[in-house]
Scaffold this motif. Structure first.
Motif, PDB file in Angstrom:
ATOM      1  N   GLN A  78       0.859  -1.187   0.000  1.00 36.19           N
ATOM      2  CA  GLN A  78       0.000   0.000   0.000  1.00 36.19           C
ATOM      3  C   GLN A  78       0.890   1.229   0.000  1.00 36.19           C
ATOM      4  OE1 GLN A  78      -2.296  -0.838   3.589  1.00 36.19           O
ATOM      5  NE2 GLN A  78      -1.461   0.956   4.586  1.00 36.19           N
ATOM      6  N   GLU A  79       0.357   2.307  -0.526  1.00 35.71           N
ATOM      7  CA  GLU A  79       1.143   3.517  -0.779  1.00 35.71           C
ATOM      8  C   GLU A  79       1.456   4.316   0.481  1.00 35.71           C
ATOM      9  OE1 GLU A  79       0.323   7.526  -3.320  1.00 35.71           O
ATOM     10  OE2 GLU A  79      -0.186   5.625  -4.297  1.00 35.71           O
ATOM     11  N   THR A  80       0.526   4.342   1.427  1.00 37.78           N
ATOM     12  CA  THR A  80       0.658   5.182   2.613  1.00 37.78           C
ATOM     13  C   THR A  80       0.465   4.346   3.876  1.00 37.78           C
ATOM     14  OG1 THR A  80      -0.261   7.025   1.362  1.00 37.78           O
ATOM     15  CG2 THR A  80      -0.218   7.255   3.741  1.00 37.78           C
ATOM     16  N   TRP A  81       1.308   4.623   4.870  1.00 35.07           N
ATOM     17  CA  TRP A  81       1.246   3.917   6.154  1.00 35.07           C
ATOM     18  C   TRP A  81       1.327   4.924   7.297  1.00 35.07           C
ATOM     19  CZ3 TRP A  81       1.023  -1.473   6.698  1.00 35.07           C
ATOM     20  CH2 TRP A  81       1.180  -2.215   5.522  1.00 35.07           C
ATOM     21  N   THR A  82       0.871   4.489   8.459  1.00 35.18           N
ATOM     22  CA  THR A  82       1.120   5.237   9.692  1.00 35.18           C
ATOM     23  C   THR A  82       2.127   4.439  10.507  1.00 35.18           C
ATOM     24  OG1 THR A  82      -0.624   4.152  10.982  1.00 35.18           O
ATOM     25  CG2 THR A  82      -1.245   6.147   9.735  1.00 35.18           C
ATOM     26  N   LEU A 127      -3.486  15.812  13.795  1.00 38.51           N
ATOM     27  CA  LEU A 127      -2.133  16.370  13.683  1.00 38.51           C
ATOM     28  C   LEU A 127      -1.083  15.590  14.485  1.00 38.51           C
ATOM     29  CD1 LEU A 127      -2.970  20.186  13.666  1.00 38.51           C
ATOM     30  CD2 LEU A 127      -2.487  18.671  11.730  1.00 38.51           C
ATOM     31  N   ARG A 128      -1.529  14.709  15.378  1.00 28.51           N
ATOM     32  CA  ARG A 128      -0.571  13.871  16.119  1.00 28.51           C
ATOM     33  C   ARG A 128      -0.113  12.681  15.288  1.00 28.51           C
ATOM     34  NH1 ARG A 128      -2.871  12.776  22.021  1.00 28.51           N
ATOM     35  NH2 ARG A 128      -2.435  10.745  21.158  1.00 28.51           N
ATOM     36  N   GLU A 129      -0.755  12.456  14.157  1.00 29.60           N
ATOM     37  CA  GLU A 129      -0.462  11.302  13.306  1.00 29.60           C
ATOM     38  C   GLU A 129       0.136  11.776  11.983  1.00 29.60           C
ATOM     39  OE1 GLU A 129      -3.109   7.503  12.629  1.00 29.60           O
ATOM     40  OE2 GLU A 129      -3.834   9.138  11.363  1.00 29.60           O
ATOM     41  N   SER A 130       1.071  10.988  11.459  1.00 30.19           N
ATOM     42  CA  SER A 130       1.665  11.291  10.154  1.00 30.19           C
ATOM     43  C   SER A 130       1.412  10.165   9.184  1.00 30.19           C
ATOM     44  CB  SER A 130       3.182  11.481  10.290  1.00 30.19           C
ATOM     45  OG  SER A 130       3.471  12.623  11.028  1.00 30.19           O
ATOM     46  N   THR A 146       1.804   3.403  13.507  1.00 31.80           N
ATOM     47  CA  THR A 146       1.068   2.332  14.195  1.00 31.80           C
ATOM     48  C   THR A 146       0.830   1.143  13.264  1.00 31.80           C
ATOM     49  OG1 THR A 146      -0.016   3.958  15.613  1.00 31.80           O
ATOM     50  CG2 THR A 146      -1.058   1.783  15.453  1.00 31.80           C
ATOM     51  N   GLU A 147       0.444   1.418  12.019  1.00 31.94           N
ATOM     52  CA  GLU A 147       0.203   0.339  11.054  1.00 31.94           C
ATOM     53  C   GLU A 147       1.485  -0.442  10.774  1.00 31.94           C
ATOM     54  OE1 GLU A 147      -3.391   2.201   8.318  1.00 31.94           O
ATOM     55  OE2 GLU A 147      -1.316   2.793   7.884  1.00 31.94           O
ATOM     56  N   ILE A 148       2.590   0.268  10.622  1.00 32.51           N
ATOM     57  CA  ILE A 148       3.874  -0.403  10.367  1.00 32.51           C
ATOM     58  C   ILE A 148       4.257  -1.264  11.565  1.00 32.51           C
ATOM     59  CG2 ILE A 148       6.356  -0.053  10.008  1.00 32.51           C
ATOM     60  CD1 ILE A 148       5.594   2.474   8.368  1.00 32.51           C
ATOM     61  N   ALA A 149       4.124  -0.712  12.767  1.00 32.52           N
ATOM     62  CA  ALA A 149       4.465  -1.463  13.984  1.00 32.52           C
ATOM     63  C   ALA A 149       3.644  -2.743  14.077  1.00 32.52           C
ATOM     64  CB  ALA A 149       4.253  -0.590  15.215  1.00 32.52           C
ATOM     65  N   THR A 150       2.364  -2.628  13.790  1.00 31.45           N
ATOM     66  CA  THR A 150       1.487  -3.799  13.846  1.00 31.45           C
ATOM     67  C   THR A 150       1.887  -4.825  12.797  1.00 31.45           C
ATOM     68  OG1 THR A 150      -0.340  -2.442  14.657  1.00 31.45           O
ATOM     69  CG2 THR A 150      -0.910  -4.565  13.666  1.00 31.45           C
ATOM     70  N   LYS A 151       2.097  -4.373  11.571  1.00 37.91           N
ATOM     71  CA  LYS A 151       2.420  -5.291  10.464  1.00 37.91           C
ATOM     72  C   LYS A 151       3.752  -6.004  10.688  1.00 37.91           C
ATOM     73  CE  LYS A 151       1.115  -6.876   6.489  1.00 37.91           C
ATOM     74  NZ  LYS A 151      -0.062  -7.732   6.409  1.00 37.91           N
ATOM     75  N   MET A 152       4.740  -5.274  11.225  1.00 32.19           N
ATOM     76  CA  MET A 152       6.073  -5.847  11.415  1.00 32.19           C
ATOM     77  C   MET A 152       6.265  -6.476  12.792  1.00 32.19           C
ATOM     78  SD  MET A 152       8.510  -3.089   9.439  1.00 32.19           S
ATOM     79  CE  MET A 152       9.979  -4.118   9.649  1.00 32.19           C
ATOM     80  N   SER A 153       5.261  -6.357  13.657  1.00 34.22           N
ATOM     81  CA  SER A 153       5.325  -6.900  15.023  1.00 34.22           C
ATOM     82  C   SER A 153       6.517  -6.337  15.804  1.00 34.22           C
ATOM     83  CB  SER A 153       5.371  -8.429  15.009  1.00 34.22           C
ATOM     84  OG  SER A 153       4.224  -8.948  14.396  1.00 34.22           O
TER      85      SER A 153
END
Length: 143
Positions: free
Chosen positions: A49-53, A90-93, A55-62
């Motif tokens: 997917q083109e865009t991640w947060t 604004l706290r999320e990128s 939190t999403e990366i942390a979850t996906k990569m454990s």
């Protein structure tokens, strides 16, 4: 699990491992990017997917959000990724590939194309379908 089936699974695992080692020769040209294994794995997420947060990366990569932030900091400094503030929070990128990340991704695409051509010359359609089905089942099991 009976012994024969167990041996078949172990043989399959060893063959996948051997194939992974053989594929390594195709990816040696990526060494010029001088990325760590974790950085490579993170950049490969952008193939899905083109865009991640974070939190999403942390979850996906454990891995922890802190670990993700450390890796992203280096990738951002080296123009592999760019961060954009989420206008709704604004706290999320949002994290996207930067110029070097796009170049890395293009090189992977070219390597995968060469691998696909090699596989096409070795495997019949029904064999490819069976392998893809089997791999999909294994991936689903370990998710």
């Amino acid at each position: 699990m009976n012994e024969t089936r167990k041996q078949q699974v172990l043989t399959m695992y060893r063959q996948i491992d051997e194939l992974d080692l053989l594929f390594t020769k195709y990816f040696t040209e990526l060494n010029e990017f001088e990325l760590s294994y974790q950085q490579e794995q993170m950049l490969l997420l952008f193939k899905r997917q083109e865009t991640w947060t974070t939190t999403e990366i942390a979850t996906k990569m454990s891995i922890s959000k802190s670990a993700v932030s450390q890796v992203l900091k280096v990738l951002e400094q080296r123009d592999f990724v760019v961060r954009e503030k989420n206008p709704e929070n604004l706290r999320e990128s949002f994290i996207r590939l930067g110029p070097n990340g796009l170049a890395y991704s293009k090189q992977i695409d070219a390597i995968e194309e060469r691998l696909a051509e090699e596989m096409f010359s070795v495997l019949e359609d029904d064999e490819m379908k069976m392998i893809n089905r089997s791999l999909a089942l294994m991936i689903q099991k370990f998710k």
